[in-house]
Design a protein around this motif. Structure first.
Motif, PDB file in Angstrom:
ATOM      1  N   THR A  43      -9.115   8.701 -34.166  1.00  0.00           N
ATOM      2  CA  THR A  43      -9.648   8.680 -35.518  1.00  0.00           C
ATOM      3  C   THR A  43      -8.585   9.227 -36.459  1.00  0.00           C
ATOM      4  O   THR A  43      -7.410   9.332 -36.075  1.00  0.00           O
ATOM      5  CB  THR A  43     -10.964   9.485 -35.614  1.00  0.00           C
ATOM      6  OG1 THR A  43     -11.521   9.325 -36.932  1.00  0.00           O
ATOM      7  CG2 THR A  43     -10.758  10.963 -35.324  1.00  0.00           C
ATOM      8  N   VAL A  44      -8.960   9.552 -37.673  1.00  0.00           N
ATOM      9  CA  VAL A  44      -8.059  10.176 -38.637  1.00  0.00           C
ATOM     10  C   VAL A  44      -8.521  11.618 -38.837  1.00  0.00           C
ATOM     11  O   VAL A  44      -9.641  11.971 -38.467  1.00  0.00           O
ATOM     12  CB  VAL A  44      -8.060   9.403 -39.981  1.00  0.00           C
ATOM     13  CG1 VAL A  44      -7.467   8.020 -39.788  1.00  0.00           C
ATOM     14  CG2 VAL A  44      -9.466   9.312 -40.556  1.00  0.00           C
ATOM     15  N   ILE A 102     -18.024   9.739 -38.542  1.00  0.00           N
ATOM     16  CA  ILE A 102     -16.599   9.469 -38.706  1.00  0.00           C
ATOM     17  C   ILE A 102     -16.264   8.077 -38.181  1.00  0.00           C
ATOM     18  O   ILE A 102     -16.999   7.514 -37.354  1.00  0.00           O
ATOM     19  CB  ILE A 102     -15.741  10.521 -37.964  1.00  0.00           C
ATOM     20  CG1 ILE A 102     -15.932  10.409 -36.447  1.00  0.00           C
ATOM     21  CG2 ILE A 102     -16.074  11.925 -38.456  1.00  0.00           C
ATOM     22  CD1 ILE A 102     -14.987  11.281 -35.640  1.00  0.00           C
ATOM     23  N   PRO A 103     -15.143   7.488 -38.618  1.00  0.00           N
ATOM     24  CA  PRO A 103     -14.679   6.228 -38.027  1.00  0.00           C
ATOM     25  C   PRO A 103     -13.922   6.506 -36.737  1.00  0.00           C
ATOM     26  O   PRO A 103     -13.315   7.571 -36.566  1.00  0.00           O
ATOM     27  CB  PRO A 103     -13.742   5.669 -39.099  1.00  0.00           C
ATOM     28  CG  PRO A 103     -13.184   6.898 -39.758  1.00  0.00           C
ATOM     29  CD  PRO A 103     -14.293   7.923 -39.738  1.00  0.00           C
ATOM     30  N   GLU A 104     -13.972   5.550 -35.819  1.00  0.00           N
ATOM     31  CA  GLU A 104     -13.235   5.680 -34.565  1.00  0.00           C
ATOM     32  C   GLU A 104     -12.681   4.323 -34.168  1.00  0.00           C
ATOM     33  O   GLU A 104     -13.359   3.302 -34.313  1.00  0.00           O
ATOM     34  CB  GLU A 104     -14.168   6.205 -33.464  1.00  0.00           C
ATOM     35  CG  GLU A 104     -13.477   6.470 -32.135  1.00  0.00           C
ATOM     36  CD  GLU A 104     -14.440   6.991 -31.088  1.00  0.00           C
ATOM     37  OE1 GLU A 104     -14.634   8.221 -31.027  1.00  0.00           O
ATOM     38  OE2 GLU A 104     -15.019   6.172 -30.341  1.00  0.00           O
ATOM     39  N   VAL A 105     -11.452   4.308 -33.684  1.00  0.00           N
ATOM     40  CA  VAL A 105     -10.828   3.097 -33.143  1.00  0.00           C
ATOM     41  C   VAL A 105     -10.431   3.390 -31.711  1.00  0.00           C
ATOM     42  O   VAL A 105      -9.817   4.421 -31.421  1.00  0.00           O
ATOM     43  CB  VAL A 105      -9.592   2.676 -33.967  1.00  0.00           C
ATOM     44  CG1 VAL A 105      -8.885   1.500 -33.306  1.00  0.00           C
ATOM     45  CG2 VAL A 105      -9.994   2.326 -35.388  1.00  0.00           C
ATOM     46  N   ASP A 106     -10.799   2.485 -30.796  1.00  0.00           N
ATOM     47  CA  ASP A 106     -10.530   2.668 -29.376  1.00  0.00           C
ATOM     48  C   ASP A 106      -9.691   1.510 -28.866  1.00  0.00           C
ATOM     49  O   ASP A 106      -9.952   0.350 -29.197  1.00  0.00           O
ATOM     50  CB  ASP A 106     -11.833   2.720 -28.569  1.00  0.00           C
ATOM     51  CG  ASP A 106     -12.801   3.748 -29.128  1.00  0.00           C
ATOM     52  OD1 ASP A 106     -12.324   4.793 -29.600  1.00  0.00           O
ATOM     53  OD2 ASP A 106     -14.010   3.500 -29.102  1.00  0.00           O
ATOM     54  N   ARG A 133      -9.632  21.099 -40.983  1.00  0.00           N
ATOM     55  CA  ARG A 133      -9.486  19.703 -40.563  1.00  0.00           C
ATOM     56  C   ARG A 133      -9.238  19.657 -39.062  1.00  0.00           C
ATOM     57  O   ARG A 133      -8.582  20.541 -38.514  1.00  0.00           O
ATOM     58  CB  ARG A 133      -8.336  19.012 -41.304  1.00  0.00           C
ATOM     59  CG  ARG A 133      -8.627  18.768 -42.772  1.00  0.00           C
ATOM     60  CD  ARG A 133      -7.519  17.964 -43.446  1.00  0.00           C
ATOM     61  NE  ARG A 133      -7.809  17.741 -44.845  1.00  0.00           N
ATOM     62  CZ  ARG A 133      -8.525  16.724 -45.311  1.00  0.00           C
ATOM     63  NH1 ARG A 133      -9.013  15.822 -44.465  1.00  0.00           N
ATOM     64  NH2 ARG A 133      -8.747  16.603 -46.600  1.00  0.00           N
ATOM     65  N   HIS A 134      -9.778  18.617 -38.431  1.00  0.00           N
ATOM     66  CA  HIS A 134      -9.518  18.447 -37.004  1.00  0.00           C
ATOM     67  C   HIS A 134      -9.204  16.984 -36.718  1.00  0.00           C
ATOM     68  O   HIS A 134      -9.707  16.075 -37.387  1.00  0.00           O
ATOM     69  CB  HIS A 134     -10.708  18.932 -36.151  1.00  0.00           C
ATOM     70  CG  HIS A 134     -11.942  18.105 -36.290  1.00  0.00           C
ATOM     71  ND1 HIS A 134     -12.347  17.196 -35.342  1.00  0.00           N
ATOM     72  CD2 HIS A 134     -12.875  18.061 -37.270  1.00  0.00           C
ATOM     73  CE1 HIS A 134     -13.473  16.622 -35.727  1.00  0.00           C
ATOM     74  NE2 HIS A 134     -13.819  17.130 -36.895  1.00  0.00           N
ATOM     75  N   TYR A 163      -8.362  16.086 -26.542  1.00  0.00           N
ATOM     76  CA  TYR A 163      -7.471  17.027 -27.210  1.00  0.00           C
ATOM     77  C   TYR A 163      -7.789  16.985 -28.697  1.00  0.00           C
ATOM     78  O   TYR A 163      -7.849  15.901 -29.304  1.00  0.00           O
ATOM     79  CB  TYR A 163      -5.997  16.674 -26.996  1.00  0.00           C
ATOM     80  CG  TYR A 163      -5.088  17.482 -27.904  1.00  0.00           C
ATOM     81  CD1 TYR A 163      -4.866  18.837 -27.659  1.00  0.00           C
ATOM     82  CD2 TYR A 163      -4.507  16.903 -29.028  1.00  0.00           C
ATOM     83  CE1 TYR A 163      -4.063  19.590 -28.511  1.00  0.00           C
ATOM     84  CE2 TYR A 163      -3.699  17.640 -29.875  1.00  0.00           C
ATOM     85  CZ  TYR A 163      -3.490  18.987 -29.613  1.00  0.00           C
ATOM     86  OH  TYR A 163      -2.713  19.739 -30.464  1.00  0.00           O
ATOM     87  N   THR A 164      -7.994  18.153 -29.301  1.00  0.00           N
ATOM     88  CA  THR A 164      -8.275  18.234 -30.735  1.00  0.00           C
ATOM     89  C   THR A 164      -7.299  19.193 -31.395  1.00  0.00           C
ATOM     90  O   THR A 164      -7.134  20.328 -30.933  1.00  0.00           O
ATOM     91  CB  THR A 164      -9.715  18.703 -30.988  1.00  0.00           C
ATOM     92  OG1 THR A 164     -10.630  17.752 -30.425  1.00  0.00           O
ATOM     93  CG2 THR A 164      -9.994  18.830 -32.481  1.00  0.00           C
TER      94      THR A 164
END
Length: 196
Positions: free
Chosen positions: A74-75, A54-58, A92-93, A120-121
């Motif tokens: 992420t999305v 998955i993509p991740e932005v921090d 979806r999460h 948190y998810t």
């Protein structure tokens, strides 16, 4: 002589303060992250959720040269659910992790770090066969992190990151709680960082 030393010390202190002021406390990283699910199922249904990248932005903020906070986002991600190897549906999460980090200084300017925090998810769009009707919408758990930044230039860095996230959901069958599915993914990431 004493006055000259005082003046020199004051000028050095001002110069250090100006240099520190020119370094922004904000960082942004973009990573590709592979989720490797643990899949511990107590329901007796043999449930598993697929691994995926998955993509991740921090976004990070440095309170000092060593202490920082990071929010990983992420999305919404679509995951496949299987029972004893057969696909039975999807959900979806949307995970988010908030970490406190300690950064070290290593050789050649590389900066290893370690972190701990909370994940948190939010789970939504559950579409699973009627035998397994629902999953919990919310999951809270701990998150642990190890990583390293390799400087490219003054602003850019190459990043390697490894997180362990404790993520679980209760599983409901025919309206009754059938047990817990612990996903607890190991998240291996690679990407680029930019410090303003």
């Amino acid at each position: 002589m004493t006055k000259q030393l005082i003046v020199i010390a004051a000028l050095a202190s001002c110069a250090a303060g100006m240099a520190h002021a020119q370094t922004s406390p904000w960082t942004v990283r973009a990573r590709a992250v592979h989720l490797d699910m643990t899949n511990k199922d107590s329901t007796g249904l043999g449930l598993t959720v697929n691994n995926r990248t998955i993509p991740e932005v921090d976004v990070g903020y440095f309170f000092s040269p060593n202490l920082a906070a990071e929010l990983a986002l992420t999305v919404p991600q679509k995951q496949r659910v299987s029972s004893n190897g057969s696909a039975i549906g999807t959900f979806r999460h949307l995970p988010a992790s908030l970490m406190m980090q300690y950064h070290f200084t290593g050789p050649s300017g590389m900066k290893p770090y370690m972190g701990a925090g909370v994940n948190y998810t939010h789970i939504s769009s559950v579409n699973i066969l009627s035998g397994v009707g629902a999953l919990d919408s919310h999951s809270w758990g701990a998150a642990l992190q190890l990583g390293v930044d390799f400087p490219i230039d003054r602003n850019w860095s190459f990043n390697l990151d490894l997180k362990k996230v404790y993520l679980k959901t209760d599983v409901y069958a025919s309206g009754a709680n059938a047990g817990t599915l612990k996903l607890n993914p190991v998240m291996a990431g690679i990407g680029l960082g930019y410090r303003y």
